[in-house]
Design a protein around this motif. Sequence first.
Motif, mmCIF file in Angstrom:
data_model
loop_
_atom_site.group_PDB
_atom_site.id
_atom_site.type_symbol
_atom_site.label_atom_id
_atom_site.label_comp_id
_atom_site.label_asym_id
_atom_site.label_seq_id
_atom_site.Cartn_x
_atom_site.Cartn_y
_atom_site.Cartn_z
ATOM 1 N N PHE A 132 10.064 16.019 21.581
ATOM 2 C CA PHE A 132 11.007 15.023 21.076
ATOM 3 C C PHE A 132 11.825 14.453 22.224
ATOM 4 O O PHE A 132 12.366 15.210 23.035
ATOM 5 C CB PHE A 132 11.952 15.664 20.050
ATOM 6 N N ASP A 133 11.923 13.132 22.261
ATOM 7 C CA ASP A 133 12.748 12.497 23.288
ATOM 8 C C ASP A 133 14.169 12.365 22.741
ATOM 9 O O ASP A 133 14.642 11.278 22.415
ATOM 10 C CB ASP A 133 12.187 11.143 23.687
ATOM 11 N N THR A 134 14.853 13.512 22.664
ATOM 12 C CA THR A 134 16.204 13.521 22.104
ATOM 13 C C THR A 134 17.221 12.830 22.997
ATOM 14 O O THR A 134 18.331 12.523 22.548
ATOM 15 C CB THR A 134 16.662 14.964 21.839
ATOM 16 N N GLN A 192 17.105 9.865 23.764
ATOM 17 C CA GLN A 192 17.299 8.557 23.143
ATOM 18 C C GLN A 192 18.375 8.600 22.056
ATOM 19 O O GLN A 192 19.299 7.778 22.044
ATOM 20 C CB GLN A 192 15.977 8.063 22.546
ATOM 21 N N LYS A 249 16.532 15.669 15.088
ATOM 22 C CA LYS A 249 15.227 15.914 15.707
ATOM 23 C C LYS A 249 14.336 16.423 14.582
ATOM 24 O O LYS A 249 14.469 17.558 14.140
ATOM 25 C CB LYS A 249 15.344 16.945 16.829
ATOM 26 N N ILE A 256 5.088 13.156 20.170
ATOM 27 C CA ILE A 256 6.400 12.944 20.788
ATOM 28 C C ILE A 256 7.257 12.127 19.831
ATOM 29 O O ILE A 256 6.962 10.970 19.524
ATOM 30 C CB ILE A 256 6.291 12.231 22.147
ATOM 31 N N THR A 277 10.298 9.890 18.803
ATOM 32 C CA THR A 277 11.122 8.887 19.482
ATOM 33 C C THR A 277 11.939 8.111 18.447
ATOM 34 O O THR A 277 11.748 8.259 17.232
ATOM 35 C CB THR A 277 10.244 7.891 20.259
ATOM 36 N N GLU A 291 11.503 5.039 18.034
ATOM 37 C CA GLU A 291 10.549 4.085 17.470
ATOM 38 C C GLU A 291 9.798 4.670 16.280
ATOM 39 O O GLU A 291 9.608 3.994 15.262
ATOM 40 C CB GLU A 291 9.556 3.630 18.545
ATOM 41 N N GLN A 301 19.811 0.698 20.342
ATOM 42 C CA GLN A 301 18.605 1.354 19.817
ATOM 43 C C GLN A 301 17.389 0.454 19.985
ATOM 44 O O GLN A 301 16.320 0.907 20.421
ATOM 45 C CB GLN A 301 18.794 1.722 18.347
ATOM 46 N N ILE A 335 13.932 1.051 22.194
ATOM 47 C CA ILE A 335 12.602 0.976 21.591
ATOM 48 C C ILE A 335 11.708 -0.010 22.329
ATOM 49 O O ILE A 335 10.532 0.273 22.600
ATOM 50 C CB ILE A 335 12.712 0.597 20.099
ATOM 51 N N SER A 383 13.402 14.287 29.503
ATOM 52 C CA SER A 383 12.564 13.684 28.478
ATOM 53 C C SER A 383 11.159 14.246 28.600
ATOM 54 O O SER A 383 10.744 14.657 29.699
ATOM 55 C CB SER A 383 12.531 12.167 28.634
#
Length: 369
Positions: free
Chosen positions: A153-155, A157, A295, A319, A321, A323, A351, A355, A366
């Motif tokens: 997870f790209d937390t 972001q 998440k 992953i 995101t 998006e 946001q 994206i 990340s």
Amino acid sequence: MGKRLVSMLVAGLLLSACGAAPEQGGTSEGGQTSATTAANGDRPAVCLVSGFGGLDDQAFNQSAYEGLQAIAEELSIDFTVNEPQDVSDYQPSYDAMVQEGCGLLIGMSYLQSSTAAKVAEDNPDLHVALVDSGFFTEQNEPVTLDNGRPLEFDTVQASFLAGYAASAVSKTRTIGTFGGTQEPPVIAFMDGFAKGANQWNLDHPDDPVHVLGWDPEQKDGTFAGTYEDIAQGKTLTTAMFGQGADIVMPVAGSVGQGAAAAAKEKEGTFVIWVDSDGALSAPEYKDVILTSVIKDVGASVKEAVRDEVEGKFTANPYIGTLENGGVRLSPFHDHDGLVDQAVKDRLAELQQQIITGDLKLESDYSPKS
């Protein structure tokens, strides 16, 4: 320390009135025979080795567990859960799951990465999914496995948005964060939070905020050293309140409950929850939860299990995101009135820029997959 083994017999056992569960099988994308076991009561199709903090941590583990429960009922499969209590329990816990004859073994957390990698290498017919991490050797070298799938997870972001929102709401112009242990998936939250505050300072140079607990330049911060000691969370949060912070984001599983308890005792202070929407998963703290960095571990577990059961296992990483909705900022719920519409509009703009890639968040924490 010992470990607790919880066996869950879903599907054919709980749904026997609906008839026997269908036998599953097929081949994975790599051409290997699917390791999925039919839900016939002989052995579980899916095994989960939880992270520290317990299945009822109102965050990371609970999200995974609830996702597993939901997909198991939907697909009529059996599953088993093992809860290690110490790092020394990891290998025995994984070995126990292998002995159970699991088709898909789901591990939880970066701390399990080398154990998960070794078990996957030693059991090529077993499929292993690892939440919050890629696979690493005992020497901390990354390794790619045909039967191993990272669920990451790209937390950074979503935490970026949380840091910006906290900066807008703070009355003391000081906010803070701390982690459980110093590992990349934890630091990702903290790094994004601090970067969001930095963005606020760029947008509002005459109204800056100060961040306690993480310095993204020095890569140094505050860690509880635990995911279970709730009292430690209260101590660290109280200390940050003492240094002027009025909003704190704990990234430490059950320890976050201690942070929320500290906020309930100090008027005008808030916490930011992580992993789940705290207003829903921890309603007893709803009055002090400004927002949450979600998440969606449960969604990634569901996807991994569904792919396994349908014979579509892949080693390609998942992953989460902004998006795809795998990470996101929750609503402000009861505190919506604290956030000006101009701030909400700016959060939506940021946001969208993340994206589209117009705003690039450079972070060492990340996912690299």
